[in-house]
Design a protein around this motif. Structure first.
Motif, short mmCIF file in Angstrom:
data_model
loop_
_atom_site.label_atom_id
_atom_site.label_comp_id
_atom_site.label_asym_id
_atom_site.label_seq_id
_atom_site.Cartn_x
_atom_site.Cartn_y
_atom_site.Cartn_z
N SER A 6 -5.75 3.11 1.69
CA SER A 6 -6.33 2.43 0.53
C SER A 6 -7.51 3.22 -0.01
O SER A 6 -7.70 3.36 -1.22
N GLY A 20 -5.73 -3.18 2.16
CA GLY A 20 -4.31 -2.85 2.06
C GLY A 20 -3.52 -3.11 3.32
O GLY A 20 -2.30 -3.05 3.32
N THR A 46 0.84 -1.20 0.00
CA THR A 46 0.00 0.00 0.00
C THR A 46 0.87 1.25 0.00
O THR A 46 0.64 2.19 -0.76
#
Length: 442
Positions: free
Chosen positions: A286, A328, A192
């Motif tokens: 995310s 993520g 991420t």
């Protein structure tokens, strides 16, 4: 007879109260079991028996029972028969834990994947690497060192060691091979973070951006920057405890949209002065990534075409939540070799086979210690600046995950070391020290 009825009634009342009191726990237990089973069986291609005897064989998850439907590609986890949860597998998106109102008939968007390169040798392709024997590597000592962490106590599943871009050692536990997908858990956080590094390199984000959410406009949270979130130093409230009903377990096993879980949390510290490890923060990131794209399809594709497939991590799948957002914080699966490729990308400062995926400035930024983290943490990456591993160079950094998933990057040694397993019992300091010492003339 009256006394017996009273006793039975009392027992019934106690049982009802116990179930109500423990309902949230049962919900999370059944949810974990269902989700992990669906991912293990339908994504990683393991059997239900293997999953129950290994991945789900720890307290209290081993108190649950699991069933799978191979036609529907779903799994049901049951907590003492009192509460059941269901997870379904979607090709391209992995497994997701669902609620009763989830529409399984609706076809979700899936990321576009490029075709794997099975001709070019590893690491730039998926074919076997060109054999290389290094005269300065003591292979006997190296393999003996690795053997020490493969036992019932450590439950190591794989170790891959890359030196000067070549695999110099590779070992798998029984039931696992170089093709086996392994969950990275919180190693996913480093992916991420890397997506932000790519956007930063493209000039599309500024990590000092603040006022990130409408919900934060009218209070002190408006001062939280993207930089603070990347370093988990926002000051937002969050409890990361996997052994209780906490913010993280409620997020992973109860929430439909995990990107919003921490938005409503209050400040309990000051940004840039209150480091606190938080999976909720990573899923906020995310969600911020999603906001950078006009369509959901572009968001889904970006992770693969800008990074994952770009460097040939073709086995990798990042699972999404019920709202279609990448989890993520936790849910990336890949082979040990593909996890090693991510480490190698960082070792080469973002350059991959002649192309810059991101730049060295990002590596420098991501590996700069976060204030108040005691030198342990950068931008979703763990550091050794505080000598957590005393016999390993301080410039080593790593992607770490639950139960001892690790990708170690050692720039001064030209090494990448991957270890996956089921426990954190393994002495990684001794392992890394032994690997380093097996290579002469460093």
């Amino acid at each position: 007879m009256k006394n017996l009825k009273r006793i039975l009634l009392l027992i019934a009342v106690i049982l009802i109260v116990a179930v109500i009191y423990n309902y949230p726990k049962l919900n999370i237990l059944a949810g974990y079991s269902a989700k992990n089973t669906a991912s293990s069986v339908f994504l990683a291609n393991r059997t239900l028996e293997f999953t129950d005897n290994n991945d789900n064989d720890f307290s209290p998850i081993n108190l649950t029972t699991d069933k799978i439907d191979t036609e529907e590609k779903s799994a049901i986890g049951s907590a003492f028969g009192l509460l059941k949860r269901k997870a379904v597998y979607r090709k391209g998106l992995g497994a997701v834990l669902i609620t009763n109102d989830y529409d399984t008939s609706k076809k979700p968007l899936v990321p576009f994947r490029s075709k794997p390169d099975n001709i070019t040798p590893f690491p730039y392709g998926n074919a076997e690497q060109i054999d290389t024997v290094f005269s300065n590597v003591d292979y006997k000592k190296l393999n003996e060192t690795i053997d020490t962490i493969f036992n019932d106590r450590n439950k190591t599943r794989s170790v891959v060691v890359l030196y000067k871009d070549k695999i110099i050692a590779e070992k798998y536990d029984d039931g696992f091979t170089k093709e086996s997908l392994q969950i990275g858990w919180s190693m996913t956080k480093s992916i991420t973070s890397t997506m932000f590094g790519i956007l930063r390199c493209q000039g599309k984000i500024d990590v000092q951006t603040d006022n990130l959410f409408e919900e934060w406009e009218n209070d002190e949270r408006k001062n939280i920057t993207l930089h603070n979130l990347l370093q988990m130093n926002s000051g937002l409230e969050w409890t990361e405890d996997y052994n209780s009903i906490s913010d993280v377990t409620k997020m992973l096993f109860l929430q439909k949209d995990m990107t919003k879980t921490q938005i409503d949390k209050p400040l309990i510290g000051k940004p840039n002065e209150t480091w606190n490890y938080s999976s909720g923060t990573t899923n906020l990131l995310s969600g911020i990534l999603r906001s950078k794209f006009n369509t959901h399809q572009e968001y889904l594709d970006f992770w693969y075409n800008a990074l994952i497939d770009k460097i040939g991590m073709n086995s990798m799948v990042i699972e999404t939540d019920m709202s279609g957002n990448y989890v993520g914080s936790s849910y990336a699966w890949a082979t040990a070799r593909d996890w090693a490729k991510l480490g190698l990308l960082y070792l080469h400062n973002g350059e991959w086979n002649g192309e810059n995926i991101f730049d060295k400035d990002w590596v420098d930024y991501a590996t700069t210690p976060t204030p108040t983290s005691d030198g342990w943490y950068g931008a979703q990456i763990w550091l050794n600046a505080g000598s957590r591993y005393p016999d390993v160079p301080k410039n080593m950094y790593s992607f770490n995950g639950y139960k001892g998933q690790n990708v170690f990057i050692l720039p001064s040694e030209d090494l990448v070391v991957v270890r996956t397993g089921l426990t954190k019992n393994a002495d990684m300091n001794t392992l890394l020290k032994g690997i380093i010492n097996s290579i002469k003339n460093n």
